[in-house]
Scaffold this active site. Sequence first.
Site, PDB file in Angstrom:
ATOM      1  N   HIS A 124      -0.153  -0.152  -0.068  1.00  0.00           N
ATOM      2  CA  HIS A 124       1.102  -0.333   0.663  1.00  0.00           C
ATOM      3  C   HIS A 124       1.063   0.554   1.893  1.00  0.00           C
ATOM      4  O   HIS A 124       0.001   1.082   2.240  1.00  0.00           O
ATOM      5  CB  HIS A 124       2.316  -0.074  -0.242  1.00  0.00           C
ATOM      6  CG  HIS A 124       2.400   1.319  -0.775  1.00  0.00           C
ATOM      7  ND1 HIS A 124       2.998   2.342  -0.093  1.00  0.00           N
ATOM      8  CD2 HIS A 124       1.941   1.868  -1.929  1.00  0.00           C
ATOM      9  CE1 HIS A 124       2.909   3.459  -0.792  1.00  0.00           C
ATOM     10  NE2 HIS A 124       2.269   3.192  -1.922  1.00  0.00           N
ATOM     11  N   LEU A 125       2.163   0.744   2.575  1.00  0.00           N
ATOM     12  CA  LEU A 125       2.169   1.375   3.896  1.00  0.00           C
ATOM     13  C   LEU A 125       1.562   2.786   3.927  1.00  0.00           C
ATOM     14  O   LEU A 125       0.725   3.078   4.775  1.00  0.00           O
ATOM     15  CB  LEU A 125       3.587   1.404   4.475  1.00  0.00           C
ATOM     16  CG  LEU A 125       3.697   1.843   5.928  1.00  0.00           C
ATOM     17  CD1 LEU A 125       2.820   0.989   6.825  1.00  0.00           C
ATOM     18  CD2 LEU A 125       5.133   1.798   6.387  1.00  0.00           C
TER      19      LEU A 125
END
Length: 87
Positions: free
Chosen positions: A15-16
């Site tokens: 994810h980010l």
Amino acid sequence: MVSQKITVKNMTGFHLRPAGILCKIAMNYKSKVQFQFNSVTANAKSVLSVLGAGVKNGDEIEVVCDGVDEEEALKAVIAGIENGLGE
């Protein structure tokens, strides 16, 4: 060109935050740093490319480095992934 397969251990995949850390590691090297997942080749120096690959926990990717410092780049990226990319 050097490459190595590794299984992603992050509970939430790339994810980010982990994608950003992976990019930060890759950008320290002059070599081209990519990874392959399924039929996707992602540029490890681009957060959007890493996120777009859709890598999840337990997925196996192949990190591929090509350039003047490819060995060092591969070792650093593999170490970062093994350590959970900040997770």
